[in-house]
Design a protein around this motif. Structure first.
Motif, mmCIF file in Angstrom:
data_model
loop_
_atom_site.group_PDB
_atom_site.id
_atom_site.type_symbol
_atom_site.label_atom_id
_atom_site.label_comp_id
_atom_site.label_asym_id
_atom_site.label_seq_id
_atom_site.Cartn_x
_atom_site.Cartn_y
_atom_site.Cartn_z
ATOM 1 N N ILE A 37 37.204 43.623 52.426
ATOM 2 C CA ILE A 37 36.735 43.393 51.157
ATOM 3 C C ILE A 37 37.414 41.997 50.890
ATOM 4 O O ILE A 37 38.391 41.741 50.402
ATOM 5 N N ASP A 38 36.453 40.879 50.809
ATOM 6 C CA ASP A 38 37.055 39.586 50.360
ATOM 7 C C ASP A 38 36.746 39.471 48.872
ATOM 8 O O ASP A 38 36.119 38.373 48.573
ATOM 9 N N ARG A 39 37.617 40.006 48.004
ATOM 10 C CA ARG A 39 37.816 39.688 46.736
ATOM 11 C C ARG A 39 38.976 40.464 46.093
ATOM 12 O O ARG A 39 39.406 41.370 46.846
ATOM 13 N N ALA A 40 39.338 39.741 45.085
ATOM 14 C CA ALA A 40 40.527 40.450 44.402
ATOM 15 C C ALA A 40 40.339 41.738 43.828
ATOM 16 O O ALA A 40 39.163 42.220 43.618
ATOM 17 N N THR A 41 41.310 42.665 43.826
ATOM 18 C CA THR A 41 41.077 43.776 43.034
ATOM 19 C C THR A 41 42.316 44.192 42.077
ATOM 20 O O THR A 41 43.252 43.492 42.247
#
Length: 177
Positions: free
Chosen positions: A65-69
């Motif tokens: 998953i290419d996003r910050a969390t």
């Protein structure tokens, strides 16, 4: 209990970001989660505080998953049933324990400091509450809980609330049970 808290966020002095002691709050939340979930062992947890960029990279690397969390959890133990510890008494479960301290190695959690700040503002509560919530959430993952289906999600929400309520860490400062 051992908590290894590492700060890799660009602000070396977390007291400039948070008006609470990160280690103290982490210890309280981890202890409460272990007590609530009846963990019969002393435990060890790794906590990393980092940036959005770093957590995004970890999310991409480990979950595609290419996003910050806000938080990532990396359990060391594969609980068949959440918080059921009986299988850990078997000799083949020795790898779940630190050979030096004897502590149960629960796993790692990674928290995004910028997400803590932004979500506290977005949800209208303190940074301490958001930080504590994310640690409670991650602890439940380390103990085998998940929230992939509605019943699991409801159970996790109830358990998270119980941990924070026991510590009197509420969404709003004047809120109580």
């Amino acid at each position: 209990m051992t908590i290894n808290l590492t700060n890799e966020y660009e602000q070396e002095d977390l007291s400039l970001v948070f008006d609470f002691d990160c280690r103290e709050v982490a210890e309280a939340v981890v202890n409460q989660a272990l007590e609530q979930e009846h963990c019969p062992y002393e435990a060890c947890v790794e906590i990393l505080l980092t940036s959005d960029e770093e957590i995004r990279e970890l999310n991409r690397e480990h979950r595609d998953i290419d996003r910050a969390t806000d938080v990532l959890s990396f359990p060391m133990i594969n609980f068949e049933t959440p918080a059921e510890y009986g299988f850990l008494d078997a000799p083949e479960a020795d790898f779940c324990f630190d050979p030096d301290s004897g502590e149960l190695l629960l796993g790692d959690m990674v928290l995004s400091v910028p997400r803590i700040i932004a979500q506290a503002r977005e949800y209208g509560h303190s940074r301490k509450r958001e930080y504590a919530f994310l640690i409670a959430h991650s602890m439940l993952h380390l103990l085998g809980y998940d929230h992939m289906v509605p019943d699991e999600a409801k159970q996790m929400e109830e358990k998270q609330s119980a941990i924070l309520n026991a510590l009197e860490i509420y969404r709003r400062e004047n809120e109580s049970l």
